[in-house]
Design a protein around this motif. Structure first.
Motif, short mmCIF file in Angstrom:
data_model
loop_
_atom_site.label_atom_id
_atom_site.label_comp_id
_atom_site.label_asym_id
_atom_site.label_seq_id
_atom_site.Cartn_x
_atom_site.Cartn_y
_atom_site.Cartn_z
N LEU A 89 -13.76 -9.00 -7.53
CA LEU A 89 -12.88 -9.50 -6.47
C LEU A 89 -11.42 -9.45 -6.92
O LEU A 89 -10.53 -9.06 -6.15
CB LEU A 89 -13.27 -10.93 -6.11
CG LEU A 89 -14.56 -11.08 -5.30
CD1 LEU A 89 -15.12 -12.48 -5.45
CD2 LEU A 89 -14.31 -10.76 -3.82
N LEU A 90 -11.18 -9.84 -8.17
CA LEU A 90 -9.83 -9.79 -8.72
C LEU A 90 -9.31 -8.36 -8.77
O LEU A 90 -8.18 -8.08 -8.35
CB LEU A 90 -9.82 -10.40 -10.13
CG LEU A 90 -8.53 -10.26 -10.94
CD1 LEU A 90 -7.38 -10.99 -10.27
CD2 LEU A 90 -8.75 -10.78 -12.36
N LEU A 91 -10.14 -7.45 -9.26
CA LEU A 91 -9.74 -6.05 -9.35
C LEU A 91 -9.51 -5.47 -7.96
O LEU A 91 -8.52 -4.76 -7.72
CB LEU A 91 -10.80 -5.24 -10.10
CG LEU A 91 -10.52 -3.76 -10.28
CD1 LEU A 91 -9.23 -3.52 -11.07
CD2 LEU A 91 -11.69 -3.07 -10.98
N GLY A 92 -10.42 -5.77 -7.02
CA GLY A 92 -10.27 -5.24 -5.67
C GLY A 92 -9.03 -5.76 -4.97
O GLY A 92 -8.27 -5.00 -4.35
N GLY A 93 -8.79 -7.08 -5.06
CA GLY A 93 -7.62 -7.64 -4.42
C GLY A 93 -6.32 -7.13 -5.03
O GLY A 93 -5.36 -6.81 -4.31
N LEU A 123 -1.94 -2.85 5.04
CA LEU A 123 -2.69 -2.67 3.79
C LEU A 123 -2.73 -3.95 2.97
O LEU A 123 -3.72 -4.26 2.31
CB LEU A 123 -2.04 -1.57 2.96
CG LEU A 123 -2.26 -0.13 3.41
CD1 LEU A 123 -1.32 0.82 2.68
CD2 LEU A 123 -3.72 0.28 3.16
N LEU A 124 -1.64 -4.72 3.00
CA LEU A 124 -1.51 -5.87 2.11
C LEU A 124 -2.29 -7.09 2.59
O LEU A 124 -2.90 -7.80 1.78
CB LEU A 124 -0.03 -6.22 1.96
CG LEU A 124 0.33 -7.33 0.98
CD1 LEU A 124 -0.16 -7.02 -0.42
CD2 LEU A 124 1.85 -7.55 0.99
N GLU A 125 -2.27 -7.36 3.87
CA GLU A 125 -2.83 -8.61 4.38
C GLU A 125 -4.27 -8.88 3.94
O GLU A 125 -4.60 -10.02 3.55
CB GLU A 125 -2.71 -8.63 5.92
CG GLU A 125 -2.94 -9.99 6.54
CD GLU A 125 -4.41 -10.33 6.67
OE1 GLU A 125 -4.74 -11.54 6.61
OE2 GLU A 125 -5.24 -9.40 6.82
N PRO A 126 -5.18 -7.86 3.92
CA PRO A 126 -6.56 -8.14 3.52
C PRO A 126 -6.74 -8.51 2.05
O PRO A 126 -7.85 -8.87 1.64
CB PRO A 126 -7.30 -6.83 3.83
CG PRO A 126 -6.44 -6.13 4.83
CD PRO A 126 -5.04 -6.48 4.44
N ALA A 127 -5.69 -8.41 1.23
CA ALA A 127 -5.83 -8.75 -0.19
C ALA A 127 -5.97 -10.24 -0.42
O ALA A 127 -6.45 -10.67 -1.48
CB ALA A 127 -4.61 -8.23 -0.97
N ALA A 128 -5.57 -11.05 0.53
CA ALA A 128 -5.58 -12.50 0.33
C ALA A 128 -6.99 -13.03 0.10
O ALA A 128 -7.22 -13.86 -0.79
CB ALA A 128 -4.94 -13.20 1.54
N ARG A 129 -7.96 -12.55 0.89
CA ARG A 129 -9.32 -13.11 0.79
C ARG A 129 -9.95 -12.88 -0.58
O ARG A 129 -10.43 -13.84 -1.22
CB ARG A 129 -10.21 -12.56 1.90
CG ARG A 129 -11.54 -13.31 2.01
CD ARG A 129 -12.57 -12.54 2.79
NE ARG A 129 -13.00 -11.34 2.08
CZ ARG A 129 -13.89 -11.35 1.08
NH1 ARG A 129 -14.41 -12.49 0.67
NH2 ARG A 129 -14.24 -10.23 0.50
N PRO A 130 -10.01 -11.62 -1.09
CA PRO A 130 -10.65 -11.45 -2.40
C PRO A 130 -9.91 -12.17 -3.52
O PRO A 130 -10.55 -12.68 -4.45
CB PRO A 130 -10.65 -9.93 -2.61
CG PRO A 130 -9.63 -9.40 -1.66
CD PRO A 130 -9.65 -10.32 -0.50
N LEU A 131 -8.59 -12.23 -3.45
CA LEU A 131 -7.85 -12.91 -4.52
C LEU A 131 -8.09 -14.42 -4.46
O LEU A 131 -8.27 -15.07 -5.50
CB LEU A 131 -6.35 -12.61 -4.40
CG LEU A 131 -5.95 -11.17 -4.75
CD1 LEU A 131 -4.48 -10.94 -4.44
CD2 LEU A 131 -6.25 -10.85 -6.21
N ALA A 132 -8.13 -14.99 -3.26
CA ALA A 132 -8.42 -16.42 -3.14
C ALA A 132 -9.84 -16.72 -3.60
O ALA A 132 -10.09 -17.75 -4.27
CB ALA A 132 -8.22 -16.87 -1.69
N ARG A 133 -10.77 -15.85 -3.27
CA ARG A 133 -12.16 -16.04 -3.69
C ARG A 133 -12.29 -15.91 -5.21
O ARG A 133 -13.01 -16.69 -5.85
CB ARG A 133 -13.06 -15.03 -2.99
CG ARG A 133 -14.53 -15.14 -3.33
CD ARG A 133 -15.12 -16.47 -2.94
NE ARG A 133 -16.57 -16.50 -3.19
CZ ARG A 133 -17.28 -17.60 -3.33
NH1 ARG A 133 -16.69 -18.79 -3.26
NH2 ARG A 133 -18.57 -17.54 -3.54
N ALA A 134 -11.59 -14.95 -5.80
CA ALA A 134 -11.60 -14.80 -7.26
C ALA A 134 -11.06 -16.05 -7.93
O ALA A 134 -11.59 -16.52 -8.94
CB ALA A 134 -10.79 -13.57 -7.67
#
Length: 341
Positions: A89-93, A123-134
């Motif tokens: 999740l960290l790598l993906g975000g 492109l940027l907006e969807p990064a919030a979920r995986p980073l918050a989950r990580a």
């Protein structure tokens, strides 16, 4: 005349290549270097394994390098990471954040354009979920919060939100170098701060840093950021010669030289060899001292810089040929015939 200029440029390019001067990343991590070709070919499992390193500086470096390498493989990575693996999740975000900033480009906002901004935000907006989950799954890891600093800058979150992200990062690692470098960007004039805030932060870090600490390098970085604004806003700059003259005068100023000299002396007095990214600090100090005329310190610092110019280095802002600028510095410092590195 143009033919003569082209001939001179080609001769200079050959001299730069002959001296071993190149452009690119300057980190030192043999295991990362060995595994990187597989990651660049799309091996997500290899990337995840490399992220398990315990050393915090190498862990941070590897996230930075591996997320760059995974940009072409972002769809495959996002299909893999699910919702319960904090490293993926960290790598993906982080890779999505890098993908977005790559699409935006590194220019001033005024030159980006509406269409590129639209793509950037998309492109940027969807990064919030995986980073918050990580961050939720690995509550002691500061790295998701550092990536969220760049997410917040890009999404134009206000200072209050960015300050909260910074405090969350500090709660997990009170001396996280990558996070402090990102925070310097948040605080600089071109983003959401001011020259005063940026310099106060850089000077506080320099005052608290141990000998050899990479955070001492935040001080020349802050001066570079200030210089970029001075160059952009000057009505008297028409040529690169004008730029060099401004830069020379700036770094020769006794007050500026004095605080950089103190910081560099403390950095040189410590253990820099164990830092996988120490060459970047050496370039930051070395360019400042070379242009400011302090050849003694430039020599001692550039002896640790190697001959690969990192992205964003001052050499590239002062000359249309950064390699030639570094070549001139190495020559003036008597370093051309010493082994590089």
């Amino acid at each position: 005349m143009k033919l003569l200029e082209k001939s001179v440029d080609k001769i200079q390019e050959r001299r730069v290549r002959k001296a071993g001067i190149a452009f690119g990343d300057i980190w030192r991590d043999p295991d990362l270097a060995a595994g990187l070709p597989a990651v660049r070919a799309g091996d997500i499992a290899a990337a995840r394994e490399l992220l398990t390193v315990a050393d915090p500086r190498r862990a941070d470096l590897r996230l930075h390098v591996l997320s760059d390498a995974c940009v072409p493989h972002l769809p495959a990575l996002e299909e893999r990471y699910g919702d319960d693996d904090p490293l993926l999740l960290l790598l993906g975000g982080t890779t999505r954040v890098k993908t977005a900033w790559e699409a935006r480009g590194g220019g001033w906002a005024s030159g980006v354009g509406k269409e590129r901004f639209r793509r950037f935000f998309g492109l940027l907006e969807p990064a919030a979920r995986p980073l918050a989950r990580a961050a939720e799954l690995a509550p002691e890891d500061p790295r998701p919060w550092n990536s969220l600093q760049w997410y917040g800058l890009g999404m134009q979150l206000g200072r209050e939100a960015l300050d909260r992200i910074w405090l969350e990062l500090c709660a997990r690692d009170s001396w996280h170098h990558g996070g402090r470098s990102s925070r310097l960007q948040v605080l600089c004039h071109k983003w959401q701060g001011s020259h005063e805030e940026m310099f106060a932060f850089a000077r506080e870090n320099a005052a608290r840093s141990a000998p050899g600490d990479a955070c001492l390098g935040l001080l020349p970085e802050a001066h570079k950021e200030h210089l970029m604004i001075l160059i952009r806003d000057s009505d008297e700059i028409e040529t690169y010669g004008d730029v060099k003259e401004l830069v020379r005068g700036y770094f020769a100023d006794p007050g500026i030289h004095g605080e950089l000299a103190d910081a560099a002396d403390r950095w040189l007095s410590g253990d820099t060899a164990s830092d996988p990214e120490s060459a970047g600090v050496a370039h930051a100090f070395g360019a400042a001292f070379h242009h400011g005329g302090d050849l003694d310190r430039a020599t001692r610092v550039l002896a640790r810089a190697g001959r690969t110019i990192p992205p964003g280095a001052l050499w590239g802002h002062v000359s249309p040929s950064p390699g030639s600028d570094l070549l001139a510095a190495l020559g003036r410092c008597g370093l051309l015939h010493r082994p590089s590195g």
